[in-house]
Each structure stands twice: as C-alpha cells, then as structure tokens.
Design a protein around this motif. Structure first.
Motif, mmCIF file in Angstrom:
data_model
loop_
_atom_site.group_PDB
_atom_site.id
_atom_site.type_symbol
_atom_site.label_atom_id
_atom_site.label_comp_id
_atom_site.label_asym_id
_atom_site.label_seq_id
_atom_site.Cartn_x
_atom_site.Cartn_y
_atom_site.Cartn_z
ATOM 1 N N PRO A 47 0.817 -1.214 0.000
ATOM 2 C CA PRO A 47 0.000 0.000 0.000
ATOM 3 C C PRO A 47 0.847 1.259 0.000
ATOM 4 C CG PRO A 47 0.040 -0.954 2.193
ATOM 5 C CD PRO A 47 0.732 -1.935 1.290
ATOM 6 N N ARG A 48 0.249 2.329 -0.446
ATOM 7 C CA ARG A 48 0.923 3.630 -0.481
ATOM 8 C C ARG A 48 -0.138 4.712 -0.535
ATOM 9 N NH1 ARG A 48 0.392 5.474 -5.640
ATOM 10 N NH2 ARG A 48 -0.211 3.857 -7.128
ATOM 11 N N THR A 49 0.257 5.911 -0.163
ATOM 12 C CA THR A 49 -0.601 7.081 -0.299
ATOM 13 C C THR A 49 0.141 8.119 -1.116
ATOM 14 O OG1 THR A 49 -1.648 6.684 1.852
ATOM 15 C CG2 THR A 49 -1.855 8.892 0.919
ATOM 16 N N ALA A 50 -0.437 8.519 -2.235
ATOM 17 C CA ALA A 50 0.173 9.547 -3.080
ATOM 18 C C ALA A 50 -0.323 10.918 -2.629
ATOM 19 C CB ALA A 50 -0.178 9.306 -4.542
ATOM 20 N N LEU A 51 0.604 11.847 -2.441
ATOM 21 C CA LEU A 51 0.257 13.204 -2.034
ATOM 22 C C LEU A 51 0.886 14.193 -3.001
ATOM 23 C CD1 LEU A 51 0.992 12.909 1.803
ATOM 24 C CD2 LEU A 51 -1.252 12.822 0.701
ATOM 25 N N ASP A 52 0.149 15.230 -3.342
ATOM 26 C CA ASP A 52 0.675 16.338 -4.140
ATOM 27 C C ASP A 52 0.840 17.534 -3.222
ATOM 28 O OD1 ASP A 52 0.874 15.074 -6.638
ATOM 29 O OD2 ASP A 52 -1.272 15.340 -6.996
ATOM 30 N N VAL A 53 2.085 17.953 -3.035
ATOM 31 C CA VAL A 53 2.416 18.967 -2.034
ATOM 32 C C VAL A 53 2.827 20.264 -2.739
ATOM 33 C CG1 VAL A 53 3.857 19.505 -0.045
ATOM 34 C CG2 VAL A 53 3.220 17.124 -0.518
ATOM 35 N N PRO A 54 2.128 21.374 -2.491
ATOM 36 C CA PRO A 54 2.500 22.631 -3.135
ATOM 37 C C PRO A 54 3.747 23.253 -2.510
ATOM 38 C CG PRO A 54 0.618 22.975 -1.683
ATOM 39 C CD PRO A 54 0.897 21.503 -1.678
ATOM 40 N N THR A 55 4.633 23.743 -3.347
ATOM 41 C CA THR A 55 5.763 24.574 -2.930
ATOM 42 C C THR A 55 5.834 25.740 -3.914
ATOM 43 O OG1 THR A 55 7.511 23.613 -4.317
ATOM 44 C CG2 THR A 55 6.995 22.463 -2.253
ATOM 45 N N ARG A 56 6.663 26.726 -3.634
ATOM 46 C CA ARG A 56 6.727 27.862 -4.555
ATOM 47 C C ARG A 56 7.443 27.513 -5.853
ATOM 48 N NH1 ARG A 56 11.750 30.981 -3.483
ATOM 49 N NH2 ARG A 56 12.778 30.039 -1.684
ATOM 50 N N PHE A 57 8.041 26.324 -5.919
ATOM 51 C CA PHE A 57 8.703 25.881 -7.147
ATOM 52 C C PHE A 57 7.821 24.933 -7.962
ATOM 53 C CE2 PHE A 57 12.017 26.850 -4.041
ATOM 54 C CZ PHE A 57 12.760 27.792 -4.755
ATOM 55 N N GLY A 58 6.685 24.571 -7.413
ATOM 56 C CA GLY A 58 5.780 23.674 -8.111
ATOM 57 C C GLY A 58 5.185 22.652 -7.166
ATOM 58 N N THR A 59 4.373 21.771 -7.718
ATOM 59 C CA THR A 59 3.714 20.723 -6.928
ATOM 60 C C THR A 59 4.566 19.466 -6.924
ATOM 61 O OG1 THR A 59 1.541 21.590 -7.524
ATOM 62 C CG2 THR A 59 1.628 19.328 -6.701
ATOM 63 N N THR A 60 4.849 18.975 -5.728
ATOM 64 C CA THR A 60 5.720 17.811 -5.566
ATOM 65 C C THR A 60 4.891 16.588 -5.212
ATOM 66 O OG1 THR A 60 7.500 19.234 -4.751
ATOM 67 C CG2 THR A 60 7.704 16.868 -4.349
ATOM 68 N N ARG A 61 5.051 15.532 -5.996
ATOM 69 C CA ARG A 61 4.385 14.262 -5.708
ATOM 70 C C ARG A 61 5.281 13.410 -4.801
ATOM 71 N NH1 ARG A 61 1.010 10.912 -8.691
ATOM 72 N NH2 ARG A 61 -0.105 12.875 -9.077
ATOM 73 N N VAL A 62 4.707 12.922 -3.727
ATOM 74 C CA VAL A 62 5.407 11.984 -2.856
ATOM 75 C C VAL A 62 4.539 10.749 -2.669
ATOM 76 C CG1 VAL A 62 6.568 13.871 -1.647
ATOM 77 C CG2 VAL A 62 4.518 12.853 -0.643
ATOM 78 N N GLY A 64 17.187 27.821 -9.530
ATOM 79 C CA GLY A 64 18.360 28.401 -10.165
ATOM 80 C C GLY A 64 19.690 27.921 -9.639
ATOM 81 N N ASP A 65 19.730 27.466 -8.383
ATOM 82 C CA ASP A 65 20.999 27.075 -7.786
ATOM 83 C C ASP A 65 20.743 26.149 -6.612
ATOM 84 O OD1 ASP A 65 20.052 28.758 -5.767
ATOM 85 O OD2 ASP A 65 21.395 30.410 -6.298
ATOM 86 N N GLY A 66 21.817 25.819 -5.904
ATOM 87 C CA GLY A 66 21.704 24.909 -4.781
ATOM 88 C C GLY A 66 20.862 25.450 -3.645
ATOM 89 N N ASP A 67 20.869 26.769 -3.459
ATOM 90 C CA ASP A 67 20.034 27.356 -2.407
ATOM 91 C C ASP A 67 18.555 27.158 -2.721
ATOM 92 O OD1 ASP A 67 22.238 28.126 -0.973
ATOM 93 O OD2 ASP A 67 22.162 30.225 -1.601
ATOM 94 N N ASP A 68 18.190 27.340 -3.987
ATOM 95 C CA ASP A 68 16.797 27.105 -4.376
ATOM 96 C C ASP A 68 16.413 25.642 -4.154
ATOM 97 O OD1 ASP A 68 16.343 29.720 -5.116
ATOM 98 O OD2 ASP A 68 16.494 29.352 -7.277
ATOM 99 N N ALA A 69 17.314 24.721 -4.525
ATOM 100 C CA ALA A 69 17.034 23.297 -4.338
ATOM 101 C C ALA A 69 16.849 22.982 -2.855
ATOM 102 C CB ALA A 69 18.154 22.454 -4.931
ATOM 103 N N ALA A 70 17.688 23.587 -2.009
ATOM 104 C CA ALA A 70 17.571 23.383 -0.562
ATOM 105 C C ALA A 70 16.263 23.958 -0.041
ATOM 106 C CB ALA A 70 18.758 24.023 0.148
ATOM 107 N N ASP A 71 15.883 25.123 -0.552
ATOM 108 C CA ASP A 71 14.631 25.751 -0.109
ATOM 109 C C ASP A 71 13.423 24.908 -0.531
ATOM 110 O OD1 ASP A 71 16.159 27.778 0.937
ATOM 111 O OD2 ASP A 71 15.679 29.227 -0.640
ATOM 112 N N TRP A 72 13.490 24.329 -1.748
ATOM 113 C CA TRP A 72 12.393 23.446 -2.177
ATOM 114 C C TRP A 72 12.211 22.294 -1.196
ATOM 115 C CZ3 TRP A 72 13.715 18.354 -3.533
ATOM 116 C CH2 TRP A 72 12.607 17.541 -3.804
#
Length: 290
Positions: free
Chosen positions: A30-45, A101-109
């Motif tokens: 089993p699993r639960t799919a979630l779509d999580v909003p961030t300022r860089f887009g919607t992240t599926r987990v 744009g850079d590693g800081d953005d990736a970390a913030d995401w």
C-alpha cells in the motif's frame, strides 16, 4: 531561467502512462500519493509504512523519481514511515512552475516540502544528485534533518569527462535488446540498465526537458558546516569521482561522518550492491534511535 517541462502534450501523456504502469508493477504494498505545493511547483510523494516515527525521506538521482527506490521501500517501511519523492524538475509526477536556479533554491524546495508534510525531523537518503540536494539542504537549513545517508552523492568533487561518457554509454546500453543488456551492463559498469521497467520509463521520458542547476562542488567551508550525523556510501569504481580521494577529503573536513567505500560498486550503487545500501540506511536509522 526556464523550467523543466515536456516538449508537448503528446510527450507528457506518453510519459504519464508509462509512469503509472511502472508504479503499478514495481511499488510493493500500500501507499498514499500526495501532491504537495511549494513555490517551485507541486511535488508528488509516495508515503508508506507506519503512521508515526521519524520518516525516511528518499531522494532520487538525476533523471529519476521515487520509483528508483522500489526495491528498498518494503524493507524500510517495516518499522519506519517512508516518504519517496519525485523531485521537482525531474521526470516524474511532480510539476515545476518556477525555476530552481541554484543549490540554495534546491535546498529551499526541500525545506518547503518537509515543512508542508509536517516533518520536523527526517532521515534523508539521497542518491547522486539527490544526495547533493540533501547536503545543500542540511547546510542551509540545519535542524530539520537528523541524519543523512548519501549514496555516491554528487557535489564532492568536480565532474570529469569520464562521468559523462558513463552516462552516454549507459543510455546506449539501455536501448539495446534485453538479451544483450547484462553483458553491456558489465562492460559499461552500470547495473541500472538491467532495471527493465525503469529503462522503459526512461525511454518514455525522452520528451522531457530537464532544466535544473548542476551539482556544483561543495567547498571546504561548506562541507565543514555539516552538523548532523552522516553516512557517505561511495562506489569504489564510481565514474562520478575518485572514491578514495573523496573519502580522504571527507575524513579531513567532516571527521564525525562515517565514510564507506563499497568494494566493486560503481556510481549505480543502489543496484550494484543493494544489500550494502540497505544496511547503511538501516544502520543510520537505528543510530538515531527510531
């Protein structure tokens, strides 16, 4: 700056169909799919495992998604919540809406994602590019990550032509007839090409344009700022970097980290030696007392 996206609707539809097929074939239990909003887009987990406890957060390498961890999920979820992530900007079910744009953005995401999921303390596991994001996140946002398992992570040394040749040869091997792939996998040192379902998904992603920042090398000061328990698993034959040189650098700059060079393994460490990777993840989880 531009964002990662499909070239057209046809390319996107082809990939989405292949993705759902691979998910149905590969994901255990089993699993639960979630779509999580961030300022860089919607992240599926994909969430699985117990409802409570310190979660294991799985970040894929470049060009991958949560499905790269399919062989690990069942064992990890026996005792721990597991959150497997489709990184924004990679071919998966996440949708990017703003540039990273850079590693800081990736970390913030990643920080926004974990905050939105209400994860105050996480054991983050990152492979290759995902390992670089995990490192950048811990340096920029110390405190939320309580442990790191980094599987042949990028960002520890400058990348040379050998790695790009490895990528190209691995891609060509993945396109070969299935009967030839075992021999080619050994020749190019990339066992990931034997993952039939994932290689089918990779071919379906040819209409995806990835526009994420390169995994720039962390300098000595940045590495010295690592403040959480960390396990670095390095493939002895990695095409990404010289594993012995990287090991020496880590021992010098991060003396509290555990560094293991996995004999005979290359950059495709999760498929080269899954037992070593699983043991490493579980040992870090146990060390955190969860």
């Amino acid at each position: 700056m531009r964002i990662s996206e499909f070239t057209d609707g046809t390319a996107e539809a082809r990939f989405r169909t292949a993705y759902e097929h691979a998910l149905s074939r590969l994901w255990p239990g089993p699993r639960t799919a979630l779509d999580v909003p961030t300022r860089f887009g919607t992240t599926r987990v994909q969430r699985t495992g117990p409802a409570h406890g310190r979660p294991v957060v799985l970040l894929p390498g470049s060009g991958g998604n949560a499905l790269m961890w399919h062989a690990y999920v069942e064992r990890l979820a026996e005792h721990h919540p597991v959150i497997a992530v489709d990184t924004v900007g990679e071919p998966g079910a996440s949708v990017q809406t703003a540039p990273i744009g850079d590693g800081d953005d990736a970390a913030d995401w990643l920080e926004e994602l974990l905050a939105a999921l209400d994860v105050p303390a996480a054991h983050v596991v990152g492979c290759s590019y995902g390992g670089w994001i995990a490192l950048r996140h811990q340096i920029r946002h110390p405190g939320r990550t309580t442990g790191l398992t980094l599987v042949d992570p990028a960002g520890l040394a400058d990348v040379g032509r050998r790695f790009y040749a490895w990528i190209i040869l691995g891609g060509l091997a993945a396109l070969a007839p299935r009967a030839l792939r075992p021999r080619l996998a050994r020749a190019v040192g990339n066992s990931a090409v034997l993952e039939t379902e994932l290689m089918t998904l990779m071919r379906a992603s040819t209409g995806f344009r990835r526009r994420l920042p390169p995994a720039t090398t962390l300098d000595d000061v940045e590495l010295g700022r690592l403040s959480t328990p960390a396990l670095f698993l390095l493939g002895e034959r990695s095409a990404l970097h010289d594993a012995r040189a990287v090991s020496e650098r880590l021992h010098r700059l991060v003396p509290t980290a555990r560094v293991e060079v996995v004999p005979g393994a290359g950059h495709a460490l999760p498929t080269d030696d899954p037992a070593a990777v699983l043991a490493g993840i579980l040992s870090m989880q146990t060390a955190q007392g969860s």
